[in-house]
Design an enzyme around this catalytic site. Structure first.
Site, PDB file in Angstrom:
ATOM      1  N   GLU A 278       0.534  -0.990  -0.303  1.00 16.59           N
ATOM      2  CA  GLU A 278       0.096  -0.017  -0.021  1.00 16.59           C
ATOM      3  C   GLU A 278       0.722   1.013  -0.217  1.00 16.59           C
ATOM      4  O   GLU A 278       0.224   2.402  -0.397  1.00 16.59           O
ATOM      5  CB  GLU A 278      -0.427   0.188   1.343  1.00 16.59           C
ATOM      6  CG  GLU A 278      -2.156  -0.428   1.111  1.00 16.59           C
ATOM      7  CD  GLU A 278      -2.021  -2.255   0.816  1.00 16.59           C
ATOM      8  OE1 GLU A 278      -3.258  -2.561   0.682  1.00 16.59           O
ATOM      9  OE2 GLU A 278      -0.941  -2.721   1.535  1.00 16.59           O
ATOM     10  N   ASP A 367     -25.816 -19.276   2.577  1.00 11.18           N
ATOM     11  CA  ASP A 367     -25.129 -18.102   1.892  1.00 11.18           C
ATOM     12  C   ASP A 367     -25.911 -17.116   1.000  1.00 11.18           C
ATOM     13  O   ASP A 367     -26.590 -15.874   1.570  1.00 11.18           O
ATOM     14  CB  ASP A 367     -24.289 -19.144   0.792  1.00 11.18           C
ATOM     15  CG  ASP A 367     -22.506 -18.921   0.882  1.00 11.18           C
ATOM     16  OD1 ASP A 367     -22.286 -17.890  -0.198  1.00 11.18           O
ATOM     17  OD2 ASP A 367     -21.802 -19.138   1.149  1.00 11.18           O
ATOM     18  N   ASP A 368     -25.214 -16.671  -0.180  1.00 13.57           N
ATOM     19  CA  ASP A 368     -25.238 -15.420  -0.274  1.00 13.57           C
ATOM     20  C   ASP A 368     -26.548 -15.704  -1.208  1.00 13.57           C
ATOM     21  O   ASP A 368     -27.314 -17.130  -1.778  1.00 13.57           O
ATOM     22  CB  ASP A 368     -24.412 -16.125  -1.827  1.00 13.57           C
ATOM     23  CG  ASP A 368     -24.245 -14.279  -2.405  1.00 13.57           C
ATOM     24  OD1 ASP A 368     -25.342 -13.069  -2.312  1.00 13.57           O
ATOM     25  OD2 ASP A 368     -23.291 -14.087  -3.492  1.00 13.57           O
ATOM     26  N   ASN A 481     -15.156 -10.406  -2.611  1.00 19.49           N
ATOM     27  CA  ASN A 481     -15.347 -11.248  -4.075  1.00 19.49           C
ATOM     28  C   ASN A 481     -14.648 -10.564  -4.689  1.00 19.49           C
ATOM     29  O   ASN A 481     -15.118 -10.646  -6.380  1.00 19.49           O
ATOM     30  CB  ASN A 481     -16.564 -11.535  -4.742  1.00 19.49           C
ATOM     31  CG  ASN A 481     -17.038 -12.743  -3.892  1.00 19.49           C
ATOM     32  OD1 ASN A 481     -15.814 -14.425  -4.381  1.00 19.49           O
ATOM     33  ND2 ASN A 481     -18.211 -12.888  -2.798  1.00 19.49           N
ATOM     34  N   SER A 526     -12.549 -15.463   0.918  1.00 13.39           N
ATOM     35  CA  SER A 526     -12.457 -14.154  -0.403  1.00 13.39           C
ATOM     36  C   SER A 526     -12.474 -15.286  -2.199  1.00 13.39           C
ATOM     37  O   SER A 526     -11.431 -15.777  -2.428  1.00 13.39           O
ATOM     38  CB  SER A 526     -11.508 -13.744  -0.224  1.00 13.39           C
ATOM     39  OG  SER A 526     -10.837 -12.870  -2.194  1.00 13.39           O
ATOM     40  N   ASP A 533      -4.700 -15.415   5.305  1.00 20.35           N
ATOM     41  CA  ASP A 533      -3.440 -14.792   5.754  1.00 20.35           C
ATOM     42  C   ASP A 533      -3.833 -14.790   7.975  1.00 20.35           C
ATOM     43  O   ASP A 533      -4.728 -14.260   7.641  1.00 20.35           O
ATOM     44  CB  ASP A 533      -3.391 -13.448   4.898  1.00 20.35           C
ATOM     45  CG  ASP A 533      -4.063 -12.310   5.184  1.00 20.35           C
ATOM     46  OD1 ASP A 533      -4.843 -12.115   6.480  1.00 20.35           O
ATOM     47  OD2 ASP A 533      -4.860 -12.091   4.842  1.00 20.35           O
ATOM     48  N   ASP A 547     -12.633 -22.611  -3.063  1.00 16.09           N
ATOM     49  CA  ASP A 547     -13.899 -22.551  -3.989  1.00 16.09           C
ATOM     50  C   ASP A 547     -14.139 -24.048  -4.436  1.00 16.09           C
ATOM     51  O   ASP A 547     -14.736 -24.494  -4.732  1.00 16.09           O
ATOM     52  CB  ASP A 547     -14.164 -21.481  -4.959  1.00 16.09           C
ATOM     53  CG  ASP A 547     -15.471 -20.458  -4.028  1.00 16.09           C
ATOM     54  OD1 ASP A 547     -15.622 -20.429  -2.833  1.00 16.09           O
ATOM     55  OD2 ASP A 547     -15.439 -20.153  -4.804  1.00 16.09           O
ATOM     56  N   GLU A 613     -23.619 -43.014   1.464  1.00 16.21           N
ATOM     57  CA  GLU A 613     -23.257 -41.525   1.455  1.00 16.21           C
ATOM     58  C   GLU A 613     -23.965 -41.127   2.990  1.00 16.21           C
ATOM     59  O   GLU A 613     -23.172 -40.482   3.828  1.00 16.21           O
ATOM     60  CB  GLU A 613     -23.586 -40.904   0.566  1.00 16.21           C
ATOM     61  CG  GLU A 613     -22.785 -41.453  -0.794  1.00 16.21           C
ATOM     62  CD  GLU A 613     -23.182 -40.376  -1.954  1.00 16.21           C
ATOM     63  OE1 GLU A 613     -22.330 -40.771  -2.984  1.00 16.21           O
ATOM     64  OE2 GLU A 613     -24.355 -39.890  -1.748  1.00 16.21           O
TER      65      GLU A 613
END
Ligand code: DGJ
Length: 727
Positions: A278, A367-368, A481, A526, A533, A547, A613
């Site tokens: 930055e 989720d979204d 995203n 993300s 991190d 993903d 399963e």
């Protein structure tokens, strides 16, 4: 004491249980780096060598001594314009554009405990005795510049942290063009550099290269740490292996852009540095203003990569991560994303929850797609109001009914982003990061909110709280995203500070959430693992690793991730096959084995599972719960390199060696092939271990020497798991 100072020699020594770090003030007041390696007593100033290195100049005060050169001697915090022509830590220009800078020692302090950083994530100590801090102030009187180097020593983690605060004490604005948090100078040796490059859906691939003359740089200019490179680098001996050789790691506690550089200089000396991106393009520092560089966690291992990983795992797991879920197992969740993407209602989610509850899942994550007018990824980011029409019920009711099924309830948000098609964007177009007169870069049809502005942060914080307070929500998936391309804040007097302030703004909101909702589990995300991190781990005990839920691709992703990050922080789910990302079909058991090397959960619709399963899910959940302490506190050993070995294996071993769980996946199968032997590590030498599954007792020395053959009937993509208990 971990930190000591020898006034005669002006040498600082920082000791961890197994390493020593030394630096010295030279006769001219400059700070030289001396040593970072195996723990030693005494001082290592004899490591410095002196010669007239042509074209490597000398400090004026050295008079006729042409052997004293900052271009050749190892430096602790080199500045551009000081006579050191290698990659500097600090680049600063005076108001007239002059770039000269000569930092000299002023004073130091040794303090109990571990320093904290203003507004930035950092490792911490539990009590005063656990750590020590060294503060060294350097200054350039001409510039009116003060540089405070901070060192934190956490002896039992075998970790030393560094950070730096730069302050303008002069009368004119200074411009920073570079600020690395730390560098490590090595006077001799031939090294390899290890980095973790990747891309969306294939993050953190192990990459090892011989460091030749010149500079190798990696980093992110994207405003987030990125899928493409990770802010974690390793320098190692050319012959270092998992369990032998000298290895140094630098891990940045920062989620914004970064720069890491390794330079092998004219004398074959090596400098490794890391810091944020930055400030690399003109960060203004007004009179009285200061900037704090993100922390770097340093660790040294004399016993190869695995000990370095163990040191970092321990530090991140228990001295960077915080809150309830630092120690407690996080709930086994089922996420709705791959089950239904944007296509759901309250009732369909309840059907998912019912199915999940029957299998023993502990939490449903919506989720979204539950807010504003969001039907796809083109609208509504920023409008954090529940779409009751779509859900068919208020959020409180949905959560209550999910809870009534015996499940916790969680939701997805992407707080840092804004859709152009949103009420928020229509009301506050100036809250978007966008350069006036230039059309902004769109990514996933969305723009970036300006978190450098207090009113934006306040608005989003309130919006999140309103949602969290409206229902019994125990988990938040915090997603991001896109990269930041248009760095312009309508409220900033100087645009050079915007990216840094934006990142600090994100941390501020996360910090406030952690304080207000101490029991809330925040999972970082993300677009998968683009912001995996140590900075995010301070707020989010776990991060969605990728993903890509394909078990075979995950072998590579989780292998790379494991070098710097503990398994307990790795978000990993079992999904349906053919896999949505790769189209590959792998056995259910294998998907379970791979997901069990992380936080473990499901990303599927239970209604699509066969009876067999479903039974497997119940077993997997019971097994994961039984092994949770092993995954959380155990030592993780990589037993293969997926890029070279078709039999990919890893083992978790309890800290006291009493038990272990071995997992292996065959990622390629050939007819009539030789047996694959898995050589274990980390078990107690001389002991005998009983395999829980078979009752067979093994002499551990043979297991670690000759290994254990992978059963010959293991099919391609098949897996093998064995629990070993010390007798
Ligand atoms: C990216 C995440 O990685 C996915 O898991 C999912 O949450 C989507 N975003 C939703 O938009």
């Amino acid at each position: 004491m971990p930190i000591s100072y020898s006034p005669e020699k002006k040498i600082f020594s920082l000791h961890t249980d197994r390493s020593t770090y030394q630096l010295a003030v030279d006769g001219f007041g400059a700070l030289l780096h001396l040593y970072y390696g195996a723990r030693c007593e005494g001082e290592a100033e004899y490591l410095l060598t002196f010669a007239d290195r042509g074209f490597s100049g000398n400090p004026y005060a050295a008079g006729d001594d042409r052997t004293w050169s900052y271009d050749a001697l190892p430096q602790e915090f080199p500045a551009w314009g000081s006579g050191d022509f290698r990659a500097p830590c600090l680049g600063v220009r005076a108001a007239d554009g002059t770039a000269g800078c000569a930092l000299r020692y002023r004073e130091h302090e040794i303090l109990p405990g571990k320093y904290a950083l203003p507004g930035l994530p950092a490792a911490y100590a539990e009590d005063g005795d656990e750590a020590e801090t060294l503060k060294i102030e350097l200054s350039d009187e001409r510039l009116g510049l003060s540089v405070t180097l901070l060192y934190g020593v956490l002896p039992h983690c075998d970790v030393i942290t560094r950070s730096v605060i730069v302050q303008n004490r002069g009368e004119e604005t200074l411009t920073l063009g570079r600020l690395q948090s730390a560098c490590l100078d090595f006077v001799g040796g031939d090294y390899d550099l290890v980095t973790f490059p990747g891309r969306y859906a294939l993050e953190r691939q192990f990459d090892r290269r011989e460091l030749g003359r010149g500079t190798h740089a990696i980093g992110s200019r994207r405003g987030y740490s990125s899928h493409q490179y990770n802010p974690f680098v390793i320098l190692c001996d050319r012959d270092a292996t998992e369990s032998a050789g000298r290895v140094w790691g630098m891990e940045l506690v920062w989620s914004g852009g970064f720069l890491a550089e390794a330079e092998r200089d004219q004398l074959s000396q090596t400098r490794l540095s890391i810091g944020m991106d930055e400030v690399q393009t003109a960060y203004p520092l007004a009179p009285g203003e200061s900037i704090c560089a993100p922390e770097v966690i340093l660790s040294y291992s004399a016993a190869g990569f695995e000990r370095l990983s163990h040191n970092l795992h321990r530090c991140l797991r228990s001295r960077v991560r915080r809150g309830r879920y630092r120690e407690e197992r996080t709930p086994i969740l089922l996420n709705s994303w791959e089950a239904s993407y944007f296509d759901f209602t309250g009732e369909s989610l309840l059907t998912l929850a019912e199915g999940a509850a029957k299998l023993g899942v502990e939490m449903l994550v919506m989720d979204d797609g539950w807010f504003g007018a969001r039907r796809d990824d083109k609208s509504s980011l920023g409008d954090w109001t529940v779409n009751e029409e779509k859900l068919g019920m208020p959020l409180g009711e949905l959560a209550r009914r999910v809870n009534a099924l015996g499940l916790k309830f969680g939701i997805w948000m992407e707080p840092e982003m804004i859709s152009e098609d949103s009420e928020l964007c229509r009301a506050h177009p100036d809250w978007v990061l966008a350069v006036p007169g230039q059309a902004p870069v769109r990514s996933r049809s969305q723009l970036v909110l300006d978190f450098s502005r207090e009113e934006v942060r306040e608005h989003i914080f309130r919006a999140i709280c309103a949602v969290l307070d409206s229902a019994n929500i125990e988990y938040l998936k915090w997603d991001l995203n896109r990269s930041i391309a248009d760095v312009y804040s309508h409220a900033a007097p100087d645009q050079g500070r915007v990216l840094y302030q934006n990142m600090l703004g994100v941390y501020e909101v996360l910090e406030k959430l952690c304080a207000r909702y101490p029991d809330l589990l925040i999972e970082g995300c993300s677009g998968g693992g683009g912001r995996f991190d140590a900075g995010m781990l301070h707020y989010c005990p776990q991060i969605w690793c990728s993903d890509n839920t394909d078990a075979i691709d995950r072998l590579f992703i989780q292998h790379g991730t494991s070098f710097g990050y503990p398994a307990v922080s790795v978000g990993s789910h079992v999904s349906i096959c053919p896999n949505h990302q790769t189209g590959r079909t792998t056995p259910f058991e294998t998907r379970g084995a791979v997901a069990a090397a992380g936080t473990f959960g499901y990303e599927l619709d239970p209604a699509q599972l066969t009876g067999e399963e479903c039974a497997a899910v119940k077993e997997q959940i019971a097994a994961y719960k039984a092994d949770a302490a092993l995954v959380r506190d155990g030592f993780y050993y990589r037993l293969s390199d997926p890029a070279k070995d078709v039999c990919c294996a890893w083992v978790f071993v309890a800290e006291d060696g009493s038990e272990a769980r071995l997992s292996a996946v065959l990622r390629e199968k050939h007819a009539n092939e030789p047996a694959h032997y898995i050589r274990l590590r980390g078990l107690t030498p001389g002991a005998r271990y009983r395999a829980r599954e078979t009752g067979r007792v093994y002499s551990v020395d043979a297991l670690m020497d000759a290994g254990l053959p992978l059963p010959l009937d293991c099919r391609e993509y098949g897996s093998f798991t064995l629990h070993l208990e010390r007798e």
